[in-house]
Design an enzyme around this catalytic site. Structure first.
Site, short mmCIF file in Angstrom:
data_model
loop_
_atom_site.label_atom_id
_atom_site.label_comp_id
_atom_site.label_asym_id
_atom_site.label_seq_id
_atom_site.Cartn_x
_atom_site.Cartn_y
_atom_site.Cartn_z
N ASP A 174 52.17 64.86 20.95
CA ASP A 174 52.36 63.53 20.36
C ASP A 174 53.36 63.40 19.57
O ASP A 174 54.25 62.29 19.35
CB ASP A 174 50.93 62.95 19.73
CG ASP A 174 50.59 61.59 19.19
OD1 ASP A 174 51.39 60.95 19.90
OD2 ASP A 174 49.79 61.62 18.37
N HIS A 257 54.98 56.30 24.50
CA HIS A 257 53.75 55.76 24.24
C HIS A 257 53.54 54.70 25.17
O HIS A 257 52.09 54.49 25.68
CB HIS A 257 53.80 55.28 22.91
CG HIS A 257 53.16 56.49 22.09
ND1 HIS A 257 54.22 57.42 21.54
CD2 HIS A 257 52.10 56.92 21.57
CE1 HIS A 257 53.47 58.25 20.59
NE2 HIS A 257 52.38 58.14 20.79
N HIS A 260 52.30 56.58 28.54
CA HIS A 260 51.00 57.09 27.89
C HIS A 260 49.87 56.13 28.28
O HIS A 260 49.06 56.36 29.04
CB HIS A 260 50.85 57.48 26.70
CG HIS A 260 49.52 57.69 26.09
ND1 HIS A 260 48.95 56.50 25.62
CD2 HIS A 260 48.43 58.45 26.24
CE1 HIS A 260 47.59 56.86 25.37
NE2 HIS A 260 47.34 58.49 25.52
N HIS A 274 45.70 62.86 24.69
CA HIS A 274 46.60 61.81 24.33
C HIS A 274 48.02 62.42 24.24
O HIS A 274 48.80 61.98 25.00
CB HIS A 274 46.15 61.29 22.64
CG HIS A 274 47.04 60.09 22.16
ND1 HIS A 274 47.46 58.84 22.62
CD2 HIS A 274 48.25 60.66 21.37
CE1 HIS A 274 48.36 58.59 22.11
NE2 HIS A 274 48.99 59.24 21.31
#
Length: 380
Positions: A174, A257, A260, A274
């Site tokens: 992340d 992101h 993602h 995540h």
């Protein structure tokens, strides 16, 4: 038209260190006198004794409510109702990113203050003034934004050292995206999650997170495997939690992101953390922006050594899953997504091409460096 502004956001206080959980009451007491603790049964079993002792010493009552897996709209509404029922004046999210996000969202709805107490350095969610809301199946629904950050973020590095190592690894995935996305947003002069243009502070913190991770990640992983706290682990916890949190919020998100978020709709990737899916988004972003070959090579080598996925295979997909990849790409490029903070237009077709390309790119780099071949992930 309003004059553009630059802005940076941060929690009111950040506390990190070995055995910090034993002082949580001391730091919560000035914020509220009727706290509601939000923690699942596993997390509560780990921290209950320390929290009770600390709260007793600070003269605080212990009121705990359980939590499921995701910060869903229903979970947030249920917590909001519980806050009102107990007349709590501060909500404390203990555990992972979703429990903390649910605490933030419910605290905002109930108009009380909120505190983040992560028990692993697995995401940069704890410091932010936003929550990521998911469906019951773990599919991304929306970001919810709040007018301020948590009043307190407290993370105990001894708890991090004793948590499963894959949590730290996911946090590294992340956090690695933070600088890659912030520099793209800088080139685009894009607004950030803080509601304005970047500050140099936000960008610098994002880059510092990147540097600390490259210098300390492998040592920190070894520390967690040995269940000990070392200076390298302290630096990585700070990079994963504080620097990445401030860096993404005030530095800007971009393609990583957004991809993602698209991947959360792929059933093959369910069960992945995540940060694992974000890492695939980061390598895809590097391909999308035509990053130098040596930079992509360094990223693939480093993330393979860390234990992060950088191929489709490792998130349960193949280059032949075109329908799934198309669905991921379309979700990643909806009008509201952060992929439009890239310094050039990005289409769903371009995202599919990048995702397909990373398979061969990463495999060839790994082979050239004698690194393991990717193993197929199978969703539980």
């Amino acid at each position: 038209m309003a004059t553009p502004i630059s802005t940076v956001m941060s929690p009111a206080r950040y506390v990190q260190g070995k055995d910090a959980i034993t002082r949580v009451g001391e730091f919560v007491a000035p914020i509220g006198k009727r706290p509601l603790l939000v923690a699942d049964d596993v997390v509560w079993g780990i921290v209950e004794d320390a929290v009770r002792t600390s709260f007793d010493a600070a003269g605080l009552p212990v009121e705990r409510v359980g939590f499921g897996r995701f910060a869903t709209p229903q979970a947030i509404d249920d917590l909001t109702a519980k806050i009102r029922e107990t007349d709590s004046d501060v909500v404390v999210g203990l555990g992972g990113g979703s429990a903390i996000d649910a605490a933030k969202a419910s605290g905002h709805l109930a108009a009380i203050r909120w505190v983040s107490v992560p028990t692993a350095a697995s995401t940069d969610a704890p410091t932010s003034a936003l929550a990521v809301v998911y469906s019951e199946e773990g599919e991304f629904i929306e970001y919810r934004f709040f007018p301020h950050n948590p009043d307190l973020v407290l993370i105990d590095t001894k708890l991090v050292a004793n948590a499963p190592v894959q949590f730290l690894v996911a946090g590294i995935g992340d956090a690695l995206a933070t600088w890659v996305e912030a520099r793209a947003a800088k080139r685009a002069n894009a607004d950030t999650m803080a509601g304005g243009l970047q500050t140099e502070t936000g960008v610098a913190l994002a880059e510092l997170s990147w540097r600390l991770l490259h210098e300390n990640a492998l040592q920190a992983i070894a520390s967690v495997e040995a269940k000990v706290v070392t200076p390298a682990l302290e630096k990585v916890v700070e990079a994963n939690t504080l620097l990445s949190g401030l860096g993404f919020e005030s530095g800007g998100l971009a393609a990583a992101h957004a991809i993602h978020n698209g991947l959360t709709a792929a059933p093959q990737a369910h069960g992945l953390a995540h940060g694992q899916k974000v890492n695939v988004g980061t390598i895809a972003q590097l391909v999308l922006e035509g990053a130098p070959a040596d930079e992509i090579e360094d990223f693939v080598v480093f993330t393979t050594k860390v234990g992060l996925p950088n191929t489709l295979t490792e998130i349960g997909l193949t280059v032949d899953d075109r329908d799934v990849l198309q669905a991921v790409a379309e979700a990643a490029t909806v009008e509201s997504e952060t992929i439009h903070n890239m310094p050039f237009p990005v289409t769903a077709e371009a995202v599919v091409d990048a995702l397909v390309a990373i398979e061969g790119i990463s495999r060839s780099i790994r082979a050239a460096h004698g690194l393991p071949e990717p193993e197929l992930y199978r969703a539980h």
